[in-house]
Design an enzyme around this catalytic site. Structure first.
Site, PDB file in Angstrom:
ATOM      1  N   LYS A 195     -22.530 149.675  62.565  1.00  0.00           N
ATOM      2  CA  LYS A 195     -21.405 148.748  62.604  1.00  0.00           C
ATOM      3  C   LYS A 195     -20.115 149.572  62.636  1.00  0.00           C
ATOM      4  O   LYS A 195     -19.988 150.585  61.925  1.00  0.00           O
ATOM      5  CB  LYS A 195     -21.409 147.870  61.352  1.00  0.00           C
ATOM      6  CG  LYS A 195     -22.618 146.950  61.276  1.00  0.00           C
ATOM      7  CD  LYS A 195     -22.480 145.788  62.245  1.00  0.00           C
ATOM      8  CE  LYS A 195     -23.658 144.832  62.061  1.00  0.00           C
ATOM      9  NZ  LYS A 195     -23.558 143.681  62.978  1.00  0.00           N
TER      10      LYS A 195
ATOM     11  N   ASP B 134     -21.843 148.456  67.052  1.00  0.00           N
ATOM     12  CA  ASP B 134     -21.629 147.005  67.068  1.00  0.00           C
ATOM     13  C   ASP B 134     -20.309 146.701  66.378  1.00  0.00           C
ATOM     14  O   ASP B 134     -20.130 146.988  65.195  1.00  0.00           O
ATOM     15  CB  ASP B 134     -22.788 146.306  66.342  1.00  0.00           C
ATOM     16  CG  ASP B 134     -22.647 144.784  66.362  1.00  0.00           C
ATOM     17  OD1 ASP B 134     -21.685 144.276  66.981  1.00  0.00           O
ATOM     18  OD2 ASP B 134     -23.506 144.112  65.762  1.00  0.00           O
TER      19      ASP B 134
ATOM     20  N   GLU C  99     -21.526 147.098  71.449  1.00  0.00           N
ATOM     21  CA  GLU C  99     -21.834 145.670  71.307  1.00  0.00           C
ATOM     22  C   GLU C  99     -20.624 144.871  70.850  1.00  0.00           C
ATOM     23  O   GLU C  99     -19.965 145.233  69.873  1.00  0.00           O
ATOM     24  CB  GLU C  99     -22.980 145.522  70.297  1.00  0.00           C
ATOM     25  CG  GLU C  99     -23.382 144.083  70.065  1.00  0.00           C
ATOM     26  CD  GLU C  99     -24.640 143.974  69.212  1.00  0.00           C
ATOM     27  OE1 GLU C  99     -25.518 144.856  69.321  1.00  0.00           O
ATOM     28  OE2 GLU C  99     -24.740 143.019  68.431  1.00  0.00           O
TER      29      GLU C  99
ATOM     30  N   ASP D 120     -23.210 139.730  71.944  1.00  0.00           N
ATOM     31  CA  ASP D 120     -23.998 139.095  70.892  1.00  0.00           C
ATOM     32  C   ASP D 120     -23.368 137.719  70.610  1.00  0.00           C
ATOM     33  O   ASP D 120     -23.807 136.699  71.160  1.00  0.00           O
ATOM     34  CB  ASP D 120     -23.974 140.032  69.662  1.00  0.00           C
ATOM     35  CG  ASP D 120     -24.631 139.441  68.419  1.00  0.00           C
ATOM     36  OD1 ASP D 120     -25.065 138.287  68.445  1.00  0.00           O
ATOM     37  OD2 ASP D 120     -24.691 140.148  67.385  1.00  0.00           O
TER      38      ASP D 120
ATOM     39  N   LYS E  23     -30.528 136.424  70.075  1.00  0.00           N
ATOM     40  CA  LYS E  23     -31.039 135.876  68.827  1.00  0.00           C
ATOM     41  C   LYS E  23     -31.316 134.396  69.109  1.00  0.00           C
ATOM     42  O   LYS E  23     -30.386 133.642  69.406  1.00  0.00           O
ATOM     43  CB  LYS E  23     -30.005 136.004  67.707  1.00  0.00           C
ATOM     44  CG  LYS E  23     -29.622 137.456  67.408  1.00  0.00           C
ATOM     45  CD  LYS E  23     -28.458 137.541  66.454  1.00  0.00           C
ATOM     46  CE  LYS E  23     -28.069 139.005  66.200  1.00  0.00           C
ATOM     47  NZ  LYS E  23     -26.776 139.129  65.482  1.00  0.00           N
TER      48      LYS E  23
HETATM   49 MG    MG Z   1     -24.026 142.124  66.727  1.00  0.00          MG
END
Ligand code: MG
Length: 361
Positions: A150, A176, A204, A229, A253
């Site tokens: 992250k 991300d 991301e 995402d 997801k």
């Molecule tokens: Mg993500």
């Protein structure tokens, strides 16, 4: 350290049962959906549409749940995916095999769902550079095939470079940003340009979740693949992403897009377009993880998924067996078992339950 979880148990008229998991979190920081908003949506508007109703295929459930209802995708997904598992259970098929037969591009490929799925790890923002590099090295030693860290403005280029150096060139590194950058901020743009020089596997969701046009502008300027995402909430959004050139990868997801019907459409669209695809995670229990493993077994998933073993997140998981990962970073898909492929420890769920509601008879 604490995760509130909303679980569903679906019961078919023939007595077949299936557990499913709503992936929403406590706070609306990743998605507008939360555990509480999903509880409301499921109990008031969604589950009553399924109770006592008859459907020919799980795909019909998606239509029944989305008619006249905007958003609430994670609530819809919890029910819709549960029906897919119920159907698999009823037909004596693994969930992975059922999804495979329902995917147009999988069928065309003629192969079978994967028996082993490559696994990557997500590492949160750490207190110190050493801590981050140590964690990344340890994850590679455990077998993980991709490291994702992250980042946020001010904590981006250095951590990414440190991890890149710590794990070596052979290991893909993804950063991300969770939508935390803006093209209107010069320091953000400079950071993104520096990240582009590090040989990262993907960057991301650097920009806002509504920002498909600006992502396209950024992707044109970057050598590194962008991956979306939060932005991809439906197959229609995936189509827009591809048409605009907003990114060259999708973190899929199923909970975020309203369930497996949309997820299969996105899988097939990305496969046809040759777009990188991988299965993300929402810190699920072993129940939600079973759905992710089944989805990630489809052939269009080109990159390792966020399918960490149970032990990474849970003192003890609520499935039997727990999910494990091999020393080479792979998770076995339970193709030999009907439904989600793991037993659910209902006694453990009882012990952990704080609130319960029965809908239908
Ligand atoms: Mg993500």
């Amino acid at each position: 350290d604490v995760r509130r979880v909303l679980l569903l148990e679906l019961v078919n008229s023939d007595g077949t049962r299936a557990w499913s998991e709503c992936v929403a979190e406590s706070l609306p920081s990743y998605s507008p959906d939360t555990v509480d908003s999903c509880w409301l949506a499921i109990s008031e508007w969604l589950a009553p549409r399924l109770a006592g109703a008859t459907f020919t295929t799980p795909r019909d459930v998606n239509g029944a749940l989305s008619l006249g209802i905007r958003g609430h995708r994670m609530a819809r997904a919890a029910l819709e995916m549960g029906v897919w598992a119920l159907d698999a259970e009823r037909r004596g098929l693994s969930l992975a095999a059922l999804l495979f037969t329902e995917s147009a591009t999988s069928r065309a490929g003629g192969a079978m769902p994967r028996a082993l799925v490559d696994t990557g790890v997500a590492i949160g923002i750490q207190g110190s550079a050493n801590e981050l590099a140590d964690r990344a090295r340890a994850a590679v030693a455990e077998g993980y095939r991709r490291i994702r860290i992250k980042i946020e403005p001010g904590r981006d280029v250095e951590p990414a470079r440190d991890v890149r150096e710590a794990v070596g060139d052979a290991v893909p590194v993804v950063v991300d940003a969770n939508a935390s950058y803006s093209l209107d901020d010069t320091t953000h743009v400079l950071a993104l340009e520096s990240l582009d020089t590090l040989g990262l596997w993907m960057i991301e969701q650097p920009l806002g979740s509504e920002d498909l046009v600006r992502h396209a502008e950024l992707q044109r300027r970057m050598r590194t693949r962008l991956c979306l995402d939060e932005s991809i909430t439906s197959d229609a959004r995936a189509e827009e992403m591809l048409r605009l050139g907003s990114a060259r990868g999708v973190n899929l997801k199923a909970g975020r897009v309203g369930g497996f019907t949309e997820a299969l459409a996105i899988h097939d669209r990305c496969t046809r377009a040759g777009t990188a695809l991988w299965c993300g995670g929402m810190l699920e229990t072993g129940i939600g993880r079973a759905y992710n493993v089944a989805l990630a077994s489809l052939p269009g998933f080109t990159e390792p998924g966020d399918l960490s073993p149970s032990a990474r997140y849970w003192a003890r998981d609520i499935t039997e067996p727990e999910w494990t990962m091999s020393a080479t970073g792979q998770v076995q898909v339970p193709l030999e078992r009907a439904g989600i492929g793991v037993a659910v420890r209902e006694d453990a769920i009882d012990d952990l339950t704080t609130r319960r509601l029965v809908i239908g008879s």
